[in-house]
Design an enzyme around this catalytic site. Structure first.
Site, PDB file in Angstrom:
ATOM      1  N   THR A 136       0.577  -1.102   0.276  1.00 36.49           N
ATOM      2  CA  THR A 136      -0.130  -0.099  -0.102  1.00 36.49           C
ATOM      3  C   THR A 136       1.181   1.531  -0.144  1.00 36.49           C
ATOM      4  O   THR A 136       1.763   1.587   1.021  1.00 36.49           O
ATOM      5  CB  THR A 136      -0.629   0.074   1.281  1.00 36.49           C
ATOM      6  OG1 THR A 136      -1.659  -1.361   1.842  1.00 36.49           O
ATOM      7  CG2 THR A 136      -1.763   0.946   0.996  1.00 36.49           C
ATOM      8  N   PHE A 183      -5.658  -6.747  -0.873  1.00 38.67           N
ATOM      9  CA  PHE A 183      -6.951  -6.640  -0.647  1.00 38.67           C
ATOM     10  C   PHE A 183      -6.864  -7.987   0.903  1.00 38.67           C
ATOM     11  O   PHE A 183      -8.267  -7.724   0.837  1.00 38.67           O
ATOM     12  CB  PHE A 183      -8.182  -6.338  -1.265  1.00 38.67           C
ATOM     13  CG  PHE A 183      -8.626  -4.303  -1.484  1.00 38.67           C
ATOM     14  CD1 PHE A 183      -8.370  -3.932  -1.738  1.00 38.67           C
ATOM     15  CD2 PHE A 183      -8.049  -5.042  -3.100  1.00 38.67           C
ATOM     16  CE1 PHE A 183      -8.503  -3.085  -2.324  1.00 38.67           C
ATOM     17  CE2 PHE A 183      -7.637  -3.777  -4.532  1.00 38.67           C
ATOM     18  CZ  PHE A 183      -7.836  -2.747  -3.294  1.00 38.67           C
ATOM     19  N   ALA A 190     -20.105  -3.364  16.542  1.00 46.06           N
ATOM     20  CA  ALA A 190     -19.862  -2.539  17.303  1.00 46.06           C
ATOM     21  C   ALA A 190     -19.014  -3.563  18.045  1.00 46.06           C
ATOM     22  O   ALA A 190     -18.833  -4.324  18.645  1.00 46.06           O
ATOM     23  CB  ALA A 190     -20.995  -1.896  18.304  1.00 46.06           C
ATOM     24  N   CYS A 226      -3.103  -1.787   8.905  1.00 48.82           N
ATOM     25  CA  CYS A 226      -3.742  -1.369   7.009  1.00 48.82           C
ATOM     26  C   CYS A 226      -4.433  -0.463   7.856  1.00 48.82           C
ATOM     27  O   CYS A 226      -4.575   0.873   7.646  1.00 48.82           O
ATOM     28  CB  CYS A 226      -4.369  -2.543   6.373  1.00 48.82           C
ATOM     29  SG  CYS A 226      -3.494  -3.747   5.457  1.00 48.82           S
ATOM     30  N   LYS A 273      -2.418   3.068   9.606  1.00 42.39           N
ATOM     31  CA  LYS A 273      -2.282   3.670   8.908  1.00 42.39           C
ATOM     32  C   LYS A 273      -2.179   4.222   7.270  1.00 42.39           C
ATOM     33  O   LYS A 273      -1.446   5.428   6.838  1.00 42.39           O
ATOM     34  CB  LYS A 273       0.226   3.375   8.459  1.00 42.39           C
ATOM     35  CG  LYS A 273      -0.289   1.381   7.623  1.00 42.39           C
ATOM     36  CD  LYS A 273       1.067   1.019   6.932  1.00 42.39           C
ATOM     37  CE  LYS A 273       0.808  -0.215   6.434  1.00 42.39           C
ATOM     38  NZ  LYS A 273       0.237   0.305   4.648  1.00 42.39           N
ATOM     39  N   ARG A 315      -0.052  -5.393  15.152  1.00 40.61           N
ATOM     40  CA  ARG A 315       0.150  -4.211  15.382  1.00 40.61           C
ATOM     41  C   ARG A 315      -1.079  -3.146  15.750  1.00 40.61           C
ATOM     42  O   ARG A 315      -2.326  -3.329  15.219  1.00 40.61           O
ATOM     43  CB  ARG A 315       1.287  -3.912  13.487  1.00 40.61           C
ATOM     44  CG  ARG A 315       1.513  -4.183  13.648  1.00 40.61           C
ATOM     45  CD  ARG A 315       2.484  -4.698  11.909  1.00 40.61           C
ATOM     46  NE  ARG A 315       1.435  -5.320  11.706  1.00 40.61           N
ATOM     47  CZ  ARG A 315       2.329  -5.809   9.848  1.00 40.61           C
ATOM     48  NH1 ARG A 315       2.539  -5.379   9.761  1.00 40.61           N
ATOM     49  NH2 ARG A 315       1.544  -6.886   9.658  1.00 40.61           N
TER      50      ARG A 315
END
Length: 431
Positions: free
Chosen positions: A122, A153, A253, A261, A264, A329
């Protein structure tokens, strides 16, 4: 059979390499991390992804995939070179492109035959042109090449299925012949192929992730209102989802999004907008709403335990940012644990697969290898990651092991009515 080089064997690169090999191609996967490559040669995966271990081993045994640290070896006879390296966030939210630049430079210096270079990472809008300039300037002698954008994706936890059965394949290039070659490479996937220019393809990736992140932040903001007016956000999301203009996906929710992804990519898109003199109000609010979820969870828990977390022992059910991965992450567990610790609580944690990756990021958290041992003596539990294992817990046993039967369900995996009937002090999100 096509000859393919994949630069980078992280989540995207390793899945891409293994899947193309499984489609019958000859793939050389390259990484500059010597230890990672050596481990892969021994069958040791650098990440947890369901089915990836078996997929890699099957194609290694079939001779369709090999691993190396050598660009010379990786590019020998290669027709395609995928750049699938990391693009982490920089200090101001911009994408850090040093790994992409290093890969482009090395490819340029090593290639010996015409090559289609494909950006799988990306990357900011305009990167395709930038990579082309790097390659052209770094080649010892001019060799024909083309740059194509083919963004990934893939969802962690279902990456192999996403690769093999994509909603669409996006291909962007200024070179029609190169775009057609990359399209032909993806034909076995039998998915719609969108061919456009480089910059539009790069924008499609960012726009897609930012929109999905927006859906999550929207339903989370709506969840707060549902709690106040007495509505059930799960039923609201289900009712909305039947409308094909909206769809049910990404309307769960909870504690919000994390991972490699969404955080960032939304931040990078906002940064690009600011650089062009725009005010990305929606993107900024999407990020703010998301990170407020983590603070809100601790505030709710504080009320549930009597208004003071000092001296309390809190157990976190799940540490990874989502189920079916060991990725930590931007995991909500990190912020929640830090917030709890700041308020004087002792924090414990359990995750089926992310214990090793979580340990260095959660130094103040005692991490257990058994969920019931972690639960023993806790004042409350917080559901952080919706692993199936947690949905099947012996809740009577859990209740007996807790000091007080308090559960804050940050992922709405339990039925509020059943939990209250069992005697739990229970709170979910937007229900």
């Amino acid at each position: 059979m096509k000859q393919i080089c994949v630069v980078g064997v992280g989540y995207v690169g390793l899945v891409t390499a293994a899947c193309f090999a499984d489609l019958g191609n000859r793939v050389t996967a390259l990484d500059v991390n010597e230890q990672r490559v050596q481990n892969l040669k021994k069958g040791i995966m650098p990440i947890y992804e369901p089915g990836l271990d078996e997929l890699v081993k099957r194609n290694v045994n079939a001779g369709r995939i090999v691993f190396t640290t050598s660009y010379k070896e990786a590019l020998k006879n290669a027709e395609f070179a995928f750049i699938a390296v990391g693009t982490p966030s920089g200090e101001s939210g911009e994408a850090d492109m040093k790994y992409v630049a290093a890969a482009a430079q090395s490819i340029a210096e090593t290639m010996t035959a015409p090559l289609v270079i494909i950006n799988k990472s990306t990357v900011p809008i305009g990167t395709g042109d930038w990579v082309a300039d790097i390659v052209k300037g770094a080649q010892p002698k001019q060799i024909e090449f083309a740059v194509v954008s083919c963004p990934e994706f893939l969802r962690e936890g279902s990456a192999i299925a996403d690769f093999m059965s994509p909603y669409r394949t996006v291909i962007g290039s200024l070179d029609k012949d190169a775009a057609n070659k990359v399209a032909h490479l993806h034909l076995p996937l039998r998915a719609p192929i969108v061919i456009t220019d480089l910059r539009t393809a790069e924008m499609i990736k960012y726009a897609s992730n930012a929109f999905l992140a927006t859906k999550i932040s929207f339903i989370n903001e709506l969840a707060d209102l549902c709690e106040l007016v007495g509505a059930d956000v799960k039923e609201v999301a289900a009712g909305m989802g039947y409308d094909t203009r909206i769809g049910r996906h990404f309307l769960d929710a909870g504690l919000g999004w994390g991972g490699s992804c969404f955080p960032k990519d939304v931040e990078a898109l906002a940064f690009m907008a600011k650089e062009k003199g725009l005010n990305p109000r929606i993107l900024n609010d999407v990020m703010e709403v998301n990170y407020d979820r983590r603070k809100a969870a601790v505030k709710h828990l504080e009320k549930m335990v009597g208004g003071n977390l000092k001296g309390k022992t809190i157990g976190l059910l799940g540490l990874a940012f989502k189920e079916n991965t060991d990725d930590m992450r931007d995991a909500p567990s990190i912020d929640i644990a830090e917030n709890l610790t700041e308020k004087g609580a002792t924090v414990r944690g359990y995750d089926p697969v992310a214990r090793e990756t979580a340990a260095p990021l959660l130094p103040s958290v005692e991490i257990f290898d058994d969920v019931y041992k972690m639960t023993t003596g806790c004042d409350a539990l917080v559901v952080v990651t919706p692993w199936n294992e947690f949905k099947q817990l012996d809740l009577e046993k859990v209740k007996s092991l807790l000091k007080t039967p308090i559960i804050y369900d940050g992922r709405n995996i339990y039925d509020p009515k059943i939990m209250k009937e069992m005697g739990f002090i229970y709170r979910a999100v937007g229900r």
